[in-house]
Design an enzyme around this catalytic site. Sequence first.
Site, PDB file in Angstrom:
ATOM      1  N   GLY A   1       0.842  -1.189   0.000  1.00  0.00           N
ATOM      2  CA  GLY A   1       0.000   0.000   0.000  1.00  0.00           C
ATOM      3  C   GLY A   1       0.874   1.234   0.000  1.00  0.00           C
TER       4      GLY A   1
ATOM      5  N   HIS B   1      -2.680   0.636   8.705  1.00  0.00           N
ATOM      6  CA  HIS B   1      -1.378   1.283   8.482  1.00  0.00           C
ATOM      7  C   HIS B   1      -1.538   2.515   7.577  1.00  0.00           C
ATOM      8  CE1 HIS B   1       3.143   0.912   7.841  1.00  0.00           C
ATOM      9  NE2 HIS B   1       2.797   1.723   6.852  1.00  0.00           N
ATOM     10  N   GLU B   2      -2.316   2.366   6.510  1.00  0.00           N
ATOM     11  CA  GLU B   2      -2.498   3.496   5.581  1.00  0.00           C
ATOM     12  C   GLU B   2      -3.277   4.635   6.233  1.00  0.00           C
ATOM     13  OE1 GLU B   2      -0.613   3.570   3.314  1.00  0.00           O
ATOM     14  OE2 GLU B   2      -0.268   1.475   2.897  1.00  0.00           O
TER      15      GLU B   2
ATOM     16  N   CYS C   1       7.481  -0.411   6.619  1.00  0.00           N
ATOM     17  CA  CYS C   1       6.909   0.716   5.887  1.00  0.00           C
ATOM     18  C   CYS C   1       7.915   1.198   4.845  1.00  0.00           C
ATOM     19  CB  CYS C   1       6.610   1.834   6.890  1.00  0.00           C
ATOM     20  SG  CYS C   1       5.987   3.329   6.120  1.00  0.00           S
ATOM     21  N   LEU C   2       7.410   1.548   3.674  1.00  0.00           N
ATOM     22  CA  LEU C   2       8.293   2.061   2.622  1.00  0.00           C
ATOM     23  C   LEU C   2       9.011   3.332   3.072  1.00  0.00           C
ATOM     24  CD1 LEU C   2       5.972   1.585  -0.479  1.00  0.00           C
ATOM     25  CD2 LEU C   2       7.980   0.225   0.130  1.00  0.00           C
TER      26      LEU C   2
ATOM     27  N   GLN D   1       3.324   9.788   1.670  1.00  0.00           N
ATOM     28  CA  GLN D   1       4.594   9.094   1.423  1.00  0.00           C
ATOM     29  C   GLN D   1       5.278   9.540   0.136  1.00  0.00           C
ATOM     30  OE1 GLN D   1       2.786   5.004   2.309  1.00  0.00           O
ATOM     31  NE2 GLN D   1       4.916   4.792   2.972  1.00  0.00           N
TER      32      GLN D   1
ATOM     33  N   HIS E   1      -1.055   6.720   8.281  1.00  0.00           N
ATOM     34  CA  HIS E   1      -0.257   7.678   7.496  1.00  0.00           C
ATOM     35  C   HIS E   1      -1.013   8.985   7.282  1.00  0.00           C
ATOM     36  CE1 HIS E   1       3.470   5.792   6.382  1.00  0.00           C
ATOM     37  NE2 HIS E   1       2.903   4.716   5.864  1.00  0.00           N
TER      38      HIS E   1
HETATM   39 ZN    ZN Z   1       3.838   2.913   5.533  1.00  0.00          ZN
END
Ligand code: ZN
Length: 181
Positions: free
Chosen positions: A46, A143-144, A101-102, A51, A147
Amino acid sequence: MSVRPLAESGDPVLRRKAKKVRDFGPALQELVDDMVETMRVAPGLGLAAPQIGVSLRVAVIELPEEEEEEESEDRHRGKLYVICKPEIVKNWGRQEGEEGCLSVPLYVGEVTRAERVVVKAQDRHGKPFRIRGDGLMARVLQHELDHLDGKLFLDRVESLDKLYRIEPSEDEETEEDRPII
Ligand code: ZN
């Protein structure tokens, strides 16, 4: 479509509460396309707009399809979700597990999440819909949404001994146990 650079932990955009989407016009469509491409190239399960440096309440989610030999009842696999202005309307249960996480490269942590959530959102054209996610999908949704409120999984790791550094070479085979979101 183009791949946009990822904001990493320490970038203030990741700590801001993202703004509501008000215009579902061409600029949003381009943003969503770029988010999908960036998520796929990264790769992650995702990606939320902050991000890639855009403080808007939009996220994309795509769980890869199961390998053929594995049985799965997860109806979300292989399907792309674009969620604008998402809100959790219901949650049940608890799941323990690791996630990464990215925007926090090379770290994963143990994070407790709800086992199941119902999220209401609007699609990329503004049409309202609901998603019910269990297990991994529920984890990715939570998680999203974090963010979009300026939270990272790091904030939800109970203590530093539940945060681990991973070797880049480990990444590929650990998608299930250590989802990068
Ligand atoms: Zn993340």
